[in-house]
Enzyme design. Structure first.
Site, PDB file in Angstrom:
ATOM      1  N   ASP A 213       2.615  -3.118  14.993  1.00 53.33           N
ATOM      2  CA  ASP A 213       2.778  -2.369  16.239  1.00 53.33           C
ATOM      3  C   ASP A 213       1.482  -2.358  17.048  1.00 53.33           C
ATOM      4  O   ASP A 213       0.509  -1.706  16.666  1.00 53.33           O
ATOM      5  CB  ASP A 213       3.190  -0.932  15.867  1.00 53.33           C
ATOM      6  CG  ASP A 213       3.518  -0.082  17.080  1.00 53.33           C
ATOM      7  OD1 ASP A 213       3.731  -0.655  18.173  1.00 53.33           O
ATOM      8  OD2 ASP A 213       3.565   1.145  16.942  1.00 53.33           O
TER       9      ASP A 213
ATOM     10  N   ASP B  58       3.501  -4.137  23.869  1.00 58.21           N
ATOM     11  CA  ASP B  58       3.887  -3.315  22.717  1.00 58.21           C
ATOM     12  C   ASP B  58       4.876  -4.048  21.809  1.00 58.21           C
ATOM     13  O   ASP B  58       6.072  -4.068  22.077  1.00 58.21           O
ATOM     14  CB  ASP B  58       4.486  -2.003  23.230  1.00 58.21           C
ATOM     15  CG  ASP B  58       4.769  -1.002  22.122  1.00 58.21           C
ATOM     16  OD1 ASP B  58       4.518  -1.309  20.940  1.00 58.21           O
ATOM     17  OD2 ASP B  58       5.251   0.100  22.443  1.00 58.21           O
TER      18      ASP B  58
END
Ligand SMILES: *[C@@H]1O[C@H](CO)[C@@H](O)[C@H](O)[C@H]1NC(C)=O
Ligand SMILES: *[C@@H]1O[C@H](CO)[C@@H](O)[C@H](O)[C@H]1NC(C)=O
Ligand SMILES: *[C@@H]1O[C@H](CO)[C@@H](O)[C@H](O)[C@H]1NC(C)=O
Ligand SMILES: *[C@@H]1O[C@H](CO)[C@@H](O)[C@H](O)[C@H]1NC(C)=O
Ligand SMILES: *[C@@H]1O[C@H](CO)[C@@H](O)[C@H](O)[C@H]1NC(C)=O
Ligand SMILES: *[C@@H]1O[C@H](CO)[C@@H](O)[C@H](O)[C@H]1NC(C)=O
Ligand SMILES: *[C@@H]1O[C@H](CO)[C@@H](O)[C@H](O)[C@H]1NC(C)=O
Length: 412
Positions: free
Chosen positions: A71, A279
């Site tokens: 992430d 992201d």
């Protein structure tokens, strides 16, 4: 995924950035980058499971295997513990990603009980901050701080690789940042520079690759072009860059939008100035509502408010008309072309069937959704089409069109 505590800062950033002109910058030091490639790097394979990307690793002594969701939108590593309410519930939900039991590791070190992360999707974990040995790609870190989810809502642990400044102990407990995984790889001498490259590969491929400390020239179409990461009052905390143009085929999207930057409106080649977060923890891409609704209209996608996403005929999207076969995202100079078929995700409901429109046409999920009042996010539906270098030392993102299915993939 974005931790919620930064929402206010991100919103402020968006407003600031829309009035700024962006500049293209050539890589600050291309030779340095090349050198990094020849020095120590650490290459690790990624598994693409239902559009989330996982990295394999081990934690503790003896080592326990874990699969971590990688992430770029957060900065903490955390793992579940087998005794948590979630993991101990029926069906052994944490078995897939693995768990960590502090007292079973001889190298476990307790730090504090203030680990508490929550993400914008509502999920989160709370428990202890601890330190232990962590290995990825056959490289071992002697001591890495991470969180244990004594209580969590995710069956998989998360490996946040963002700026240490975005760690929850900084945001919530107001403590100094610690060296998270990329920083600790530098601190323990595994890699030379706090930078890594992510190659997610295409939607149909099930493996991608992350290269810590280097760039793999076989995985993109040159040139690799650098952009500054946007800062808030001089501080870099998130991977935010400026999107300056969006095209469907050769048609500019958002030209008549309220969001057009007045300063740049005279320049039809550069009508947007949108702060966007890169992201990998977000499966979809989130853009301003008016741009998204323009796209939906042009592509015949049907918005569903319950899902806050749109459905599109699977077949139509896979055989688009030539004037709508791809979207092009431009960032001052670097331009990333995303084929429409990378933006169409197969959906299977919990009952195991694919949804259909009223007339029976199979419906797929479209990969771009309205951001509403939230942050604009370039998630996996965009990132798969780009080779992205995250350079936390020079505060730069370098982008190039990806080479899908390159044959030089090395398993870690
Ligand atoms: C990660 O580990 C799992 C389970 O051992 C294995 O099936 C998978 O191929 C591994 N993935 C990578 C990218 O090494
Ligand atoms: C580890 O074991 C000790 C002694 O039994 C116990 O007090 C402690 O709560 C345990 N810690 C964890 C993290 O389970
Ligand atoms: C974690 O932080 C949230 C938001 O500040 C708070 O509501 C919650 O009670 C905290 N959880 C724990 C276990 O401290
Ligand atoms: C990449 O490989 C996968 C799996 O073999 C295949 O389904 C996909 O079509 C390939 N993609 C491209 C762009 O060639
Ligand atoms: C909207 O999506 C939900 C699932 O998120 C589904 O239950 C519902 O049937 C959809 N509505 C329409 C009109 O397609
Ligand atoms: C845009 O593409 C269409 C065909 O896809 C072509 O007919 C048209 O001339 C192009 N317009 C411009 C401005 O290039
Ligand atoms: C593509 O061409 C068709 C037919 O001329 C037109 O209706 C449609 O709006 C065009 N799409 C785009 C994205 O320009």
């Amino acid at each position: 995924m974005k931790p919620v505590s930064l929402l206010a800062i991100a919103a402020a950033l968006i407003q600031r950035v829309t009035v700024l002109e962006t500049q293209r910058r050539a890589p600050r030091n291309p030779a340095h980058r090349d050198k990094l490639r020849k020095r120590a790097t650490l290459e690790v394979g990624l598994d693409n499971e239902e559009t989330l990307y996982f990295i394999n690793g081990t934690i503790g002594t003896p080592p326990r295997p874990v699969r971590l969701h990688i992430d770029t939108g957060s900065s903490d590593l955390w793992v579940n513990t087998p005794a948590s309410k979630l993991c101990a519930s029926g069906g052994n939900p944490c078995a897939y990603a693995g768990t960590y039991e502090a007292n079973s590791s001889s190298t476990y070190e307790y730090i504090a009980s203030n680990f508490n992360i929550s993400y914008v999707d509502g999920s989160g974990a709370t428990g202890d901050y601890v330190a232990d040995t962590v290995s990825i790609g056959n490289q071992r870190l002697n001591r890495l701080q991470f969180g244990i989810g004594y209580s969590s809502t995710n069956a998989q642990g998360i490996l946040g690789v963002g700026y240490p400044l975005n760690e929850v102990q900084v945001n919530r407990a107001r403590l100094a940042p610690y060296s998270n995984l990329p920083a600790q790889l530098v601190a323990e001498g595994v890699i030379q520079s706090n930078a890594y490259s992510l190659w997610l590969n295409d939607l149909d491929a099930n493996t991608g690759n992350i290269l810590f400390g280097g760039v793999d020239a076989d995985k993109y179409i040159p040139p690799l072009q650098s952009l500054p990461i946007e800062s808030t009052t001089g501080v870099h905390g998130e991977f935010i860059i400026t999107l300056t143009n969006l095209h469907l085929g050769n048609r500019t999207i958002g030209r008549n939008s309220d969001l057009v930057n007045p300063a740049a409106a005279g320049n039809i080649n550069n009508p947007l100035a949108l702060a966007v977060l890169l992201d990998t923890g977000s499966s979809l891409t989130y853009l301003p509502d008016d741009l998204v609704s323009e796209l939906y209209t042009l592509l015949g996608a049907v918005y569903n408010a319950t899902a806050n996403a749109a459905y599109i005929a699977c077949s139509a999207a896979r055989n688009p008309p030539p004037n709508a076969s791809h979207l092009t995202f431009t960032f001052s100079a670097p331009a990333i072309r995303v084929p429409l078929d990378e933006l169409v995700l197969d959906l299977v409901t919990s009952a195991g069937v694919r949804p259909t429109f009223a007339d029976g046409t199979p419906a797929c999920l479209f990969g771009i959704a309205p951001a509403g009042a939230g942050t604009y996010v370039l998630g996996d539906t965009f990132l798969r089409s780009a080779y992205v270098v995250y350079d936390l030392e020079n505060h730069e993102i370098a982008l190039a069109p990806t080479l899908f299915n390159t044959s030089t993939f090395l398993a870690a």
